[in-house]
Design an enzyme around this catalytic site. Structure first.
Site, PDB file in Angstrom:
ATOM      1  CG  ASN A   8      -1.772   1.213   1.356  1.00 35.82           C
ATOM      2  OD1 ASN A   8      -1.832   2.023   0.431  1.00 35.82           O
ATOM      3  ND2 ASN A   8      -2.448   1.354   2.482  1.00 35.82           N
ATOM      4  CE  LYS A  10      -0.400   3.352   4.566  1.00 39.54           C
ATOM      5  NZ  LYS A  10      -0.508   3.530   5.996  1.00 39.54           N
ATOM      6  CG  HIS A  93      -6.226   1.998   4.603  1.00 39.15           C
ATOM      7  ND1 HIS A  93      -5.843   2.962   5.501  1.00 39.15           N
ATOM      8  CD2 HIS A  93      -5.215   1.095   4.553  1.00 39.15           C
ATOM      9  CE1 HIS A  93      -4.634   2.654   5.966  1.00 39.15           C
ATOM     10  NE2 HIS A  93      -4.230   1.527   5.403  1.00 39.15           N
ATOM     11  CD  GLU A 165      -3.820  -2.400   7.120  1.00 37.84           C
ATOM     12  OE1 GLU A 165      -2.712  -2.707   6.666  1.00 37.84           O
ATOM     13  OE2 GLU A 165      -4.383  -1.315   6.886  1.00 37.84           O
ATOM     14  CB  SER A 214       4.436  -1.603  12.126  1.00 40.31           C
ATOM     15  OG  SER A 214       3.853  -0.376  12.480  1.00 40.31           O
ATOM     16  N   GLY A 235       2.617  -1.047   4.444  1.00 42.18           N
ATOM     17  CA  GLY A 235       2.670   0.371   4.121  1.00 42.18           C
ATOM     18  C   GLY A 235       4.110   0.855   4.021  1.00 42.18           C
TER      19      GLY A 235
HETATM   20  P1  PGA Z   1       2.197   0.400   7.782  1.00 43.99           P
HETATM   21  O1  PGA Z   1       0.836   0.638   6.984  1.00 43.99           O
HETATM   22  O2  PGA Z   1       2.779  -0.890   7.276  1.00 43.99           O
HETATM   23  O3  PGA Z   1       3.039   1.586   7.444  1.00 43.99           O
HETATM   24  O4  PGA Z   1       1.833   0.331   9.231  1.00 43.99           O
HETATM   25  C1  PGA Z   1      -0.036  -0.408   6.668  1.00 43.99           C
HETATM   26  C2  PGA Z   1      -1.310   0.144   6.102  1.00 43.99           C
HETATM   27  O5  PGA Z   1      -1.734   1.224   6.550  1.00 43.99           O
HETATM   28  O6  PGA Z   1      -1.913  -0.467   5.215  1.00 43.99           O
END
Ligand code: PGA
Length: 255
Positions: A8, A10, A93, A165, A214, A235
């Site tokens: 992702n 973003k 999300h 998540e 994370s 992410g």
């Molecule tokens: P992150 O994000 O791996 O940076 O925690 C995951 C997500 O929001 O899909």
């Protein structure tokens, strides 16, 4: 069941930046046996689509609308995504639920529409720190999941990928906390049980349950010790091709 590793990206990269990242992905994940999906910004989709054609990578969007066409300014349809070869879309999300006030009802419309169009929704669910600390994480996730898959028929539920998540464990959450593999096991087993109750054992067993929050190249082996982890939604670590490739490799190495 094949694993699913989804990136992702973003709202982090321009089209050109996405392209160079994706080219590095391709070099590093040539031999994977998993489904590997990159979900860039809409503007990057047409740039990335031709480049990944002969690779192991598949394309996903970060969101999708629930009508085919018409007066829906700013939205994107399944036809528009499919034209570019998108076979996946993240839906619901937590950032969209938070900043854009997306409700379970809206997410449910998107899930059903994506399924109808042949796009695999990566449906995100997960509680915030407040629910977790109040001992309500299981009831929260149950309510959210049931609302988001309401009306999805048993014969179609295997086409949904669920991403658990927990907001409190996301890399971008202030005062974030680490999740343990035991906590992932508990929630993923619970999600499987909800699916079993709503559908049946067979249908529940076919749904891929992803963990997100994370995930990185260092904690992936710990995360893979948890039960019922069929994939990950990544992410921050996905912005570094080497880190993402190591996450994918950990899935391939899993017995
Ligand atoms: P992150 O994000 O791996 O940076 O925690 C995951 C997500 O929001 O899909």
């Amino acid at each position: 069941m094949k694993g699913l590793a989804a990136a992702n990206l973003k709202m982090n990269l321009t089209g050109q930046q996405t392209l160079s990242l994706v080219k590095n992905y391709i070099k590093l994940i040539k031999k994977t046996k998993q489904d590997v999906v990159v979900c860039p910004s809409y503007t990057a989709l047409p740039l990335v689509a031709p480049v990944i054609k002969k690779s192991r990578l598949q394309l996903g969007a970060q969101d999708v609308f629930y009508e085919q066409k018409g007066a829906f300014t700013g939205e994107i349809s399944t036809d528009m995504l499919k034209e570019l070869g998108c076979r996946f879309s993240i839906v619901g999300h937590s950032e969209r639920r938070n900043y854009l006030k997306e409700t379970d009802e809206l997410v449910n419309l998107k899930v059903k529409w994506a399924l109808k169009a042949g796009i695999t929704p990566i449906l995100c669910i997960g509680e915030d720190a407040y629910s977790r600390d109040g001992g309500e994480s299981f009831s929260f996730v149950e309510k959210q999941l049931k609302a988001c898959i309401a009306g999805v028929e048993k014969k179609n539920i295997h086409k949904v990928a669920l991403a658990y998540e927990p907001i409190w464990a996301l890399s971008t959450t202030a005062n974030r906390r680490d999740i343990t593999s035991r906590e992932i096991t508990q929630m993923h087993n619970y999600i499987r049980k909800i699916l079993k109750d709503v559908y049946d054992v067979m249908a529940a067993a076919q749904v891929r349950i992803l963990y997100g929050g994370s995930v990185n190249e260092q904690n992936i082996s710990e995360i893979l010790k948890a039960e019922n982890v069929d994939g990950v939604l990544v992410g921050a670590a996905s912005l570094d091709a080497r880190k993402f490739a190591r996450i994918v490799a950990a899935f391939d190495a899993r017995k």
